[in-house]
Write a protein that holds these residues in place. Structure first.
Motif, PDB file in Angstrom:
ATOM      1  N   PHE A   6       0.790  -1.227   0.000  1.00 10.32           N
ATOM      2  CA  PHE A   6       0.000   0.000   0.000  1.00 10.32           C
ATOM      3  C   PHE A   6       0.824   1.280   0.000  1.00 10.32           C
ATOM      4  N   ALA A   7       2.106   1.213   0.357  1.00 13.62           N
ATOM      5  CA  ALA A   7       2.927   2.426   0.420  1.00 13.62           C
ATOM      6  C   ALA A   7       3.014   3.169  -0.908  1.00 13.62           C
ATOM      7  N   PRO A   8       3.190   2.485  -2.059  1.00 11.71           N
ATOM      8  CA  PRO A   8       3.240   3.256  -3.306  1.00 11.71           C
ATOM      9  C   PRO A   8       1.953   4.029  -3.587  1.00 11.71           C
ATOM     10  N   LEU A   9       0.857   3.598  -3.011  1.00 13.48           N
ATOM     11  CA  LEU A   9      -0.417   4.294  -3.209  1.00 13.48           C
ATOM     12  C   LEU A   9      -0.641   5.394  -2.173  1.00 13.48           C
ATOM     13  N   LEU A  10      -0.167   5.172  -0.941  1.00 11.94           N
ATOM     14  CA  LEU A  10      -0.418   6.118   0.142  1.00 11.94           C
ATOM     15  C   LEU A  10       0.628   7.231   0.238  1.00 11.94           C
ATOM     16  N   MET A  11       1.859   6.955  -0.120  1.00  9.72           N
ATOM     17  CA  MET A  11       2.914   7.960   0.028  1.00  9.72           C
ATOM     18  C   MET A  11       2.673   9.216  -0.807  1.00  9.72           C
ATOM     19  N   PRO A  12       2.115   9.130  -2.014  1.00 11.34           N
ATOM     20  CA  PRO A  12       1.795  10.386  -2.715  1.00 11.34           C
ATOM     21  C   PRO A  12       0.787  11.249  -1.946  1.00 11.34           C
ATOM     22  N   LEU A  13      -0.137  10.628  -1.209  1.00 16.21           N
ATOM     23  CA  LEU A  13      -1.094  11.395  -0.404  1.00 16.21           C
ATOM     24  C   LEU A  13      -0.391  12.071   0.772  1.00 16.21           C
ATOM     25  N   VAL A  40      11.147  25.015  12.774  1.00 16.16           N
ATOM     26  CA  VAL A  40      11.162  23.571  13.007  1.00 16.16           C
ATOM     27  C   VAL A  40       9.975  22.911  12.305  1.00 16.16           C
ATOM     28  N   THR A  41       8.820  23.550  12.338  1.00 12.47           N
ATOM     29  CA  THR A  41       7.635  22.994  11.686  1.00 12.47           C
ATOM     30  C   THR A  41       7.858  22.852  10.182  1.00 12.47           C
ATOM     31  N   THR A  42       8.458  23.867   9.570  1.00 13.86           N
ATOM     32  CA  THR A  42       8.757  23.799   8.143  1.00 13.86           C
ATOM     33  C   THR A  42       9.718  22.645   7.860  1.00 13.86           C
ATOM     34  N   CYS A  43      10.735  22.511   8.697  1.00 12.77           N
ATOM     35  CA  CYS A  43      11.701  21.416   8.518  1.00 12.77           C
ATOM     36  C   CYS A  43      11.018  20.056   8.658  1.00 12.77           C
ATOM     37  N   VAL A  44      10.113  19.935   9.604  1.00 15.76           N
ATOM     38  CA  VAL A  44       9.395  18.666   9.783  1.00 15.76           C
ATOM     39  C   VAL A  44       8.539  18.362   8.562  1.00 15.76           C
ATOM     40  N   LEU A  45       7.861  19.370   8.019  1.00 18.87           N
ATOM     41  CA  LEU A  45       7.047  19.152   6.821  1.00 18.87           C
ATOM     42  C   LEU A  45       7.911  18.728   5.628  1.00 18.87           C
ATOM     43  N   VAL A  46       9.086  19.343   5.489  1.00 26.97           N
ATOM     44  CA  VAL A  46       9.999  18.944   4.403  1.00 26.97           C
ATOM     45  C   VAL A  46      10.491  17.515   4.638  1.00 26.97           C
ATOM     46  N   MET A  47      10.778  17.172   5.900  1.00 19.07           N
ATOM     47  CA  MET A  47      11.205  15.807   6.210  1.00 19.07           C
ATOM     48  C   MET A  47      10.110  14.794   5.870  1.00 19.07           C
ATOM     49  N   VAL A  48       8.865  15.133   6.172  1.00 14.13           N
ATOM     50  CA  VAL A  48       7.751  14.237   5.851  1.00 14.13           C
ATOM     51  C   VAL A  48       7.636  14.065   4.337  1.00 14.13           C
ATOM     52  N   MET A  49       7.747  15.165   3.603  1.00 17.99           N
ATOM     53  CA  MET A  49       7.672  15.076   2.135  1.00 17.99           C
ATOM     54  C   MET A  49       8.807  14.234   1.569  1.00 17.99           C
ATOM     55  N   ALA A  50      10.026  14.519   2.016  1.00 17.10           N
ATOM     56  CA  ALA A  50      11.188  13.792   1.500  1.00 17.10           C
ATOM     57  C   ALA A  50      11.132  12.319   1.887  1.00 17.10           C
ATOM     58  N   GLY A  51      10.725  12.050   3.117  1.00 13.80           N
ATOM     59  CA  GLY A  51      10.613  10.657   3.561  1.00 13.80           C
ATOM     60  C   GLY A  51       9.534   9.904   2.800  1.00 13.80           C
ATOM     61  N   ALA A  52       8.415  10.574   2.543  1.00 16.02           N
ATOM     62  CA  ALA A  52       7.335   9.938   1.786  1.00 16.02           C
ATOM     63  C   ALA A  52       7.781   9.638   0.363  1.00 16.02           C
ATOM     64  N   ALA A  53       8.508  10.575  -0.254  1.00 16.18           N
ATOM     65  CA  ALA A  53       8.998  10.347  -1.612  1.00 16.18           C
ATOM     66  C   ALA A  53       9.985   9.186  -1.647  1.00 16.18           C
ATOM     67  N   ALA A  54      10.930   9.177  -0.710  1.00 19.84           N
ATOM     68  CA  ALA A  54      11.944   8.118  -0.686  1.00 19.84           C
ATOM     69  C   ALA A  54      11.315   6.756  -0.382  1.00 19.84           C
ATOM     70  N   GLY A  56       8.111   5.851  -0.695  1.00 12.88           N
ATOM     71  CA  GLY A  56       7.221   5.457  -1.782  1.00 12.88           C
ATOM     72  C   GLY A  56       7.982   4.921  -2.980  1.00 12.88           C
ATOM     73  N   ALA A  57       9.082   5.578  -3.335  1.00 19.74           N
ATOM     74  CA  ALA A  57       9.900   5.101  -4.455  1.00 19.74           C
ATOM     75  C   ALA A  57      10.555   3.773  -4.118  1.00 19.74           C
ATOM     76  N   TYR A  58      11.012   3.629  -2.877  1.00 21.37           N
ATOM     77  CA  TYR A  58      11.636   2.370  -2.461  1.00 21.37           C
ATOM     78  C   TYR A  58      10.647   1.209  -2.579  1.00 21.37           C
ATOM     79  N   THR A  59       9.448   1.408  -2.056  1.00 23.42           N
ATOM     80  CA  THR A  59       8.459   0.330  -2.120  1.00 23.42           C
ATOM     81  C   THR A  59       8.026   0.059  -3.555  1.00 23.42           C
ATOM     82  N   TRP A  60       7.942   1.094  -4.376  1.00 22.00           N
ATOM     83  CA  TRP A  60       7.619   0.891  -5.794  1.00 22.00           C
ATOM     84  C   TRP A  60       8.692   0.026  -6.446  1.00 22.00           C
ATOM     85  N   GLY A  61       9.946   0.342  -6.160  1.00 19.88           N
ATOM     86  CA  GLY A  61      11.052  -0.422  -6.730  1.00 19.88           C
ATOM     87  C   GLY A  61      11.082  -1.856  -6.247  1.00 19.88           C
TER      88      GLY A  61
END
Length: 148
Positions: A6-13, A40-54, A56-61
């Protein structure tokens, strides 16, 4: 295993939600404030985005080389005739069909590994920037919430 499915489907959300949060923060910021260290909040949001992208791509692969079909059928779908051996690697992610004649076909899309590397690098950068933001706030005497 369910997470991988389910990660490749949920991580884009998750990515889109964090991007919306960043956009709302940017919109609410006063114009002409100049450049400053992200909160700090901005950094956390960027971390969530970057982690979700990484992630999601890992699980897709990882799921790219996983089929219900046996390896011969999986490789035949890629257009390789004959007997096959499937080779796998974790990082960089790779799943290849290799024929006895030496022909190979990669099952993992080419965009997967760059997104993983870029996502992890951005995650680390946002983490270091967030730690720096907390340290600067504490040095200035702001001991209140760290979400500012």
């Amino acid at each position: 295993m369910v997470t991988l499915v389910f990660a490749p489907l949920l991580m884009p959300l998750v990515f889109a939600g964090a991007a919306l949060g960043l956009a709302l923060r940017a919109y609410s910021r006063l114009p002409g404030c100049g450049w400053h260290l992200p909160s700090v909040t901005t950094c956390v949001l960027v971390m969530v985005m970057a982690g979700a992208a990484a992630f999601g791509a890992y699980t897709w692969g990882v799921m790219s080389g996983f089929y219900v079909l046996d390896p011969d059928q999986m490789c035949a779908v890629r257009g390789l005739p004959g007997d096959h051996i499937v080779t796998r690697a974790t990082l960089p992610i790779s799943a290849q069909c290799v024929t006895e004649g030496g022909s190979a076909a990669e099952l993992v899309p080419g965009w997967v590994n760059p997104v993983i590397i870029g996502g992890l690098a951005l995650f680390a950068l946002a983490l270091m920037t967030g730690i720096l933001a907390v340290a600067r706030r504490r040095a200035r005497g702001h001991h209140g919430g760290v979400t500012g």
